[in-house]
Write a protein that holds these residues in place. Structure first.
Motif, PDB file in Angstrom:
ATOM      1  N   ARG A   1       0.851  -1.201   0.000  1.00 24.56           N
ATOM      2  CA  ARG A   1       0.000   0.000   0.000  1.00 24.56           C
ATOM      3  C   ARG A   1       0.878   1.239   0.000  1.00 24.56           C
ATOM      4  NH1 ARG A   1      -2.342   3.289   3.824  1.00 24.56           N
ATOM      5  NH2 ARG A   1      -1.395   2.095   5.507  1.00 24.56           N
ATOM      6  N   CYS A   2       0.825   1.952  -1.102  1.00 25.88           N
ATOM      7  CA  CYS A   2       1.641   3.158  -1.269  1.00 25.88           C
ATOM      8  C   CYS A   2       1.164   4.279  -0.353  1.00 25.88           C
ATOM      9  CB  CYS A   2       1.558   3.614  -2.728  1.00 25.88           C
ATOM     10  SG  CYS A   2       2.530   5.081  -3.102  1.00 25.88           S
ATOM     11  N   MET A   3       2.109   5.095   0.135  1.00 26.96           N
ATOM     12  CA  MET A   3       1.784   6.199   1.025  1.00 26.96           C
ATOM     13  C   MET A   3       1.101   7.349   0.287  1.00 26.96           C
ATOM     14  SD  MET A   3       2.667   4.886   3.751  1.00 26.96           S
ATOM     15  CE  MET A   3       2.273   6.235   4.839  1.00 26.96           C
ATOM     16  N   HIS A   4       1.128   7.341  -1.037  1.00 22.72           N
ATOM     17  CA  HIS A   4       0.498   8.416  -1.805  1.00 22.72           C
ATOM     18  C   HIS A   4      -1.013   8.239  -1.833  1.00 22.72           C
ATOM     19  CE1 HIS A   4      -0.207  10.471  -5.925  1.00 22.72           C
ATOM     20  NE2 HIS A   4      -0.302  11.362  -4.955  1.00 22.72           N
ATOM     21  N   GLN A   5      -1.485   7.262  -2.600  1.00 26.12           N
ATOM     22  CA  GLN A   5      -2.930   7.035  -2.692  1.00 26.12           C
ATOM     23  C   GLN A   5      -3.292   5.560  -2.544  1.00 26.12           C
ATOM     24  OE1 GLN A   5      -4.289   8.921  -6.320  1.00 26.12           O
ATOM     25  NE2 GLN A   5      -3.990  10.964  -5.505  1.00 26.12           N
ATOM     26  N   GLY A   6      -2.439   4.812  -1.885  1.00 30.03           N
ATOM     27  CA  GLY A   6      -2.773   3.422  -1.584  1.00 30.03           C
ATOM     28  C   GLY A   6      -2.542   2.441  -2.713  1.00 30.03           C
ATOM     29  N   GLY A   7      -1.774   2.812  -3.717  1.00 29.11           N
ATOM     30  CA  GLY A   7      -1.507   1.927  -4.846  1.00 29.11           C
ATOM     31  C   GLY A   7      -0.711   0.691  -4.447  1.00 29.11           C
ATOM     32  N   PRO A   8      -0.697  -0.316  -5.346  1.00 29.91           N
ATOM     33  CA  PRO A   8      -0.026  -1.594  -5.054  1.00 29.91           C
ATOM     34  C   PRO A   8       1.483  -1.499  -5.248  1.00 29.91           C
ATOM     35  CG  PRO A   8      -0.992  -1.666  -7.232  1.00 29.91           C
ATOM     36  CD  PRO A   8      -1.369  -0.332  -6.654  1.00 29.91           C
TER      37      PRO A   8
ATOM     38  N   TRP B   1       1.406   3.161  -9.832  1.00 25.38           N
ATOM     39  CA  TRP B   1       0.328   4.102 -10.115  1.00 25.38           C
ATOM     40  C   TRP B   1       0.856   5.474 -10.519  1.00 25.38           C
ATOM     41  CZ3 TRP B   1      -4.369   3.504  -6.281  1.00 25.38           C
ATOM     42  CH2 TRP B   1      -5.000   2.288  -6.551  1.00 25.38           C
ATOM     43  N   HIS B   2       1.695   6.086  -9.717  1.00 23.38           N
ATOM     44  CA  HIS B   2       2.148   7.453 -10.031  1.00 23.38           C
ATOM     45  C   HIS B   2       3.644   7.638  -9.857  1.00 23.38           C
ATOM     46  CE1 HIS B   2      -1.982   7.659  -8.201  1.00 23.38           C
ATOM     47  NE2 HIS B   2      -2.226   8.187  -9.392  1.00 23.38           N
ATOM     48  N   GLY B   3       4.369   6.573  -9.599  1.00 23.75           N
ATOM     49  CA  GLY B   3       5.827   6.652  -9.603  1.00 23.75           C
ATOM     50  C   GLY B   3       6.512   7.060  -8.319  1.00 23.75           C
ATOM     51  N   TYR B   4       5.812   7.077  -7.196  1.00 24.96           N
ATOM     52  CA  TYR B   4       6.525   7.319  -5.937  1.00 24.96           C
ATOM     53  C   TYR B   4       7.617   6.270  -5.777  1.00 24.96           C
ATOM     54  CZ  TYR B   4       3.739  10.908  -3.499  1.00 24.96           C
ATOM     55  OH  TYR B   4       3.144  12.071  -3.098  1.00 24.96           O
ATOM     56  N   GLU B   5       8.781   6.691  -5.327  1.00 25.03           N
ATOM     57  CA  GLU B   5       9.905   5.773  -5.178  1.00 25.03           C
ATOM     58  C   GLU B   5      10.270   5.597  -3.703  1.00 25.03           C
ATOM     59  OE1 GLU B   5      13.285   6.502  -7.673  1.00 25.03           O
ATOM     60  OE2 GLU B   5      12.021   7.236  -9.311  1.00 25.03           O
TER      61      GLU B   5
HETATM   62  S1  FES Z   1      -0.477   5.576  -5.286  1.00 24.01           S
HETATM   63 FE1  FES Z   1       1.634   5.174  -5.391  1.00 24.01          FE
HETATM   64  S2  FES Z   1       2.444   6.858  -6.418  1.00 24.01           S
HETATM   65 FE2  FES Z   1       0.356   7.297  -6.264  1.00 24.01          FE
END
Ligand code: FES
Length: 136
Positions: A43-50, A86-90
């Motif tokens: 679960r990504c800290m941005h918007q919960g992406g995988p 999803w949006h490239g958070y690293e």
């Molecule tokens: S949900 Fe992971 S970068 Fe946006």
């Protein structure tokens, strides 16, 4: 006291392989990097992406000339990032910290190896499902 959830045998993991396990309704990605294992909630800290399904790439490093002008950029051979699809958070694959803001960090789990097996340490493990296939 945490429960040990079996993930697989050590030899099932090549460098940068991963397995994603579902335990108590939480997906957790388990990664092998530099002969060690790391695990994070998927679960990504941005918007919960995988995030644990993302690519693993070298950190982008800037190569400078002697006068400190930028010569080029390159991927690090030693520092690896997990990149959210999803949006490239690293995130640093070894710490789970966001590359641009170290205050943000993936939810980390401890992993232990014993007798050739890899175990994820979780507080509850009633609903473990079979690990997915290894992926890179
Ligand atoms: S949900 Fe992971 S970068 Fe946006």
């Amino acid at each position: 006291m945490p429960t040990e959830v079996p993930v697989g045998r050590v030899e099932e993991f090549d460098e940068f392989d991963r397995k994603i396990v579902l335990t108590d309704g939480t997906k957790v990605g388990v990664f092998r990097v530099d002969e060690r294992f790391y695990a994070y909630e998927n679960r990504c800290m941005h918007q919960g992406g995988p995030v644990c399904e993302g690519r693993i790439l070298g950190k982008v490093e800037t190569v400078l000339e002697d006068d400190r002008n930028v010569l080029r950029e390159k991927f690090s051979d030693t520092e690896k990032h997990l990149v959210c699809p999803w949006h490239g958070y690293e995130y640093d694959i070894k710490t789970g910290q966001h590359a641009g803001d170290r205050r943000l960090s993936l939810n980390r789990f401890d992993v232990v190896e014993r007798d050739g097996m890899v175990y994820l340490l979780v507080e509850q493990s009633d609903s473990l499902q079979q690990p997915s296939e290894n992926r890179r």
